[in-house]
Design a protein around this motif. Structure first.
Motif, PDB file in Angstrom:
ATOM      1  N   THR A 165      17.216  -4.172  11.964  1.00  0.00           N
ATOM      2  CA  THR A 165      18.410  -3.527  12.489  1.00  0.00           C
ATOM      3  C   THR A 165      18.816  -2.422  11.523  1.00  0.00           C
ATOM      4  N   CYS A 166      19.129  -1.224  12.050  1.00  0.00           N
ATOM      5  CA  CYS A 166      19.522  -0.082  11.223  1.00  0.00           C
ATOM      6  C   CYS A 166      21.046   0.028  11.202  1.00  0.00           C
ATOM      7  N   TYR A 167      21.610   0.202  10.007  1.00  0.00           N
ATOM      8  CA  TYR A 167      23.045   0.375   9.828  1.00  0.00           C
ATOM      9  C   TYR A 167      23.310   1.726   9.173  1.00  0.00           C
ATOM     10  N   ARG A 168      24.511   2.308   9.460  1.00  0.00           N
ATOM     11  CA  ARG A 168      24.928   3.565   8.849  1.00  0.00           C
ATOM     12  C   ARG A 168      26.392   3.414   8.461  1.00  0.00           C
ATOM     13  N   CYS A 169      26.752   3.898   7.271  1.00  0.00           N
ATOM     14  CA  CYS A 169      28.139   3.839   6.811  1.00  0.00           C
ATOM     15  C   CYS A 169      28.943   4.908   7.545  1.00  0.00           C
ATOM     16  N   GLU A 170      30.091   4.504   8.069  1.00  0.00           N
ATOM     17  CA  GLU A 170      30.932   5.427   8.835  1.00  0.00           C
ATOM     18  C   GLU A 170      31.552   6.490   7.939  1.00  0.00           C
ATOM     19  N   ARG A 171      31.852   6.147   6.679  1.00  0.00           N
ATOM     20  CA  ARG A 171      32.538   7.088   5.798  1.00  0.00           C
ATOM     21  C   ARG A 171      31.599   8.059   5.103  1.00  0.00           C
ATOM     22  N   CYS A 172      30.506   7.555   4.499  1.00  0.00           N
ATOM     23  CA  CYS A 172      29.663   8.435   3.675  1.00  0.00           C
ATOM     24  C   CYS A 172      28.324   8.773   4.321  1.00  0.00           C
ATOM     25  N   GLY A 173      27.884   8.027   5.338  1.00  0.00           N
ATOM     26  CA  GLY A 173      26.638   8.338   6.028  1.00  0.00           C
ATOM     27  C   GLY A 173      25.400   7.669   5.447  1.00  0.00           C
ATOM     28  N   LYS A 174      25.565   6.805   4.456  1.00  0.00           N
ATOM     29  CA  LYS A 174      24.416   6.103   3.869  1.00  0.00           C
ATOM     30  C   LYS A 174      23.816   5.156   4.895  1.00  0.00           C
ATOM     31  N   ARG A 175      22.481   4.988   4.860  1.00  0.00           N
ATOM     32  CA  ARG A 175      21.781   4.127   5.829  1.00  0.00           C
ATOM     33  C   ARG A 175      21.154   2.938   5.120  1.00  0.00           C
ATOM     34  N   LYS A 176      21.059   1.807   5.854  1.00  0.00           N
ATOM     35  CA  LYS A 176      20.344   0.639   5.334  1.00  0.00           C
ATOM     36  C   LYS A 176      19.696  -0.074   6.491  1.00  0.00           C
ATOM     37  N   ASN A 177      18.624  -0.791   6.204  1.00  0.00           N
ATOM     38  CA  ASN A 177      17.882  -1.587   7.182  1.00  0.00           C
ATOM     39  C   ASN A 177      17.969  -3.041   6.783  1.00  0.00           C
ATOM     40  N   LYS A 178      18.116  -3.907   7.778  1.00  0.00           N
ATOM     41  CA  LYS A 178      18.212  -5.338   7.518  1.00  0.00           C
ATOM     42  C   LYS A 178      17.224  -6.052   8.426  1.00  0.00           C
ATOM     43  N   ALA A 179      16.346  -6.846   7.823  1.00  0.00           N
ATOM     44  CA  ALA A 179      15.367  -7.617   8.592  1.00  0.00           C
ATOM     45  C   ALA A 179      16.017  -8.860   9.164  1.00  0.00           C
ATOM     46  N   LEU A 180      15.662  -9.187  10.387  1.00  0.00           N
ATOM     47  CA  LEU A 180      16.229 -10.380  11.035  1.00  0.00           C
ATOM     48  C   LEU A 180      15.357 -11.586  10.811  1.00  0.00           C
TER      49      LEU A 180
END
Length: 61
Positions: A46-61
């Motif tokens: 699952t891909c996540y993005r920070c609403e404030r700064c725009g940084k991205r991270k991926n989390k394995a399920l």
């Protein structure tokens, strides 16, 4: 002579506006809807993005 327009300096609240939180790793993560699920090494991610700064991270399920 030319006209000089005085500019108002932005207040402290407008200047930082959430950057202090992100610098201290308090991000506001949202799921990216465009590519909601990604496949990485045969695992669902699952891909996540920070609403404030725009940084991205991926989390394995």
């Amino acid at each position: 002579m030319s006209n000089v327009i005085p500019f108002k300096r932005p207040s402290l609240k407008e200047r930082h506006k959430g950057n202090t939180l992100c610098r201290n790793n308090h991000h506001k993560w949202l799921v990216v809807k465009e590519n909601q699920f990604d496949s990485q090494q045969g695992k669902l991610v699952t891909c996540y993005r920070c609403e404030r700064c725009g940084k991205r991270k991926n989390k394995a399920l």
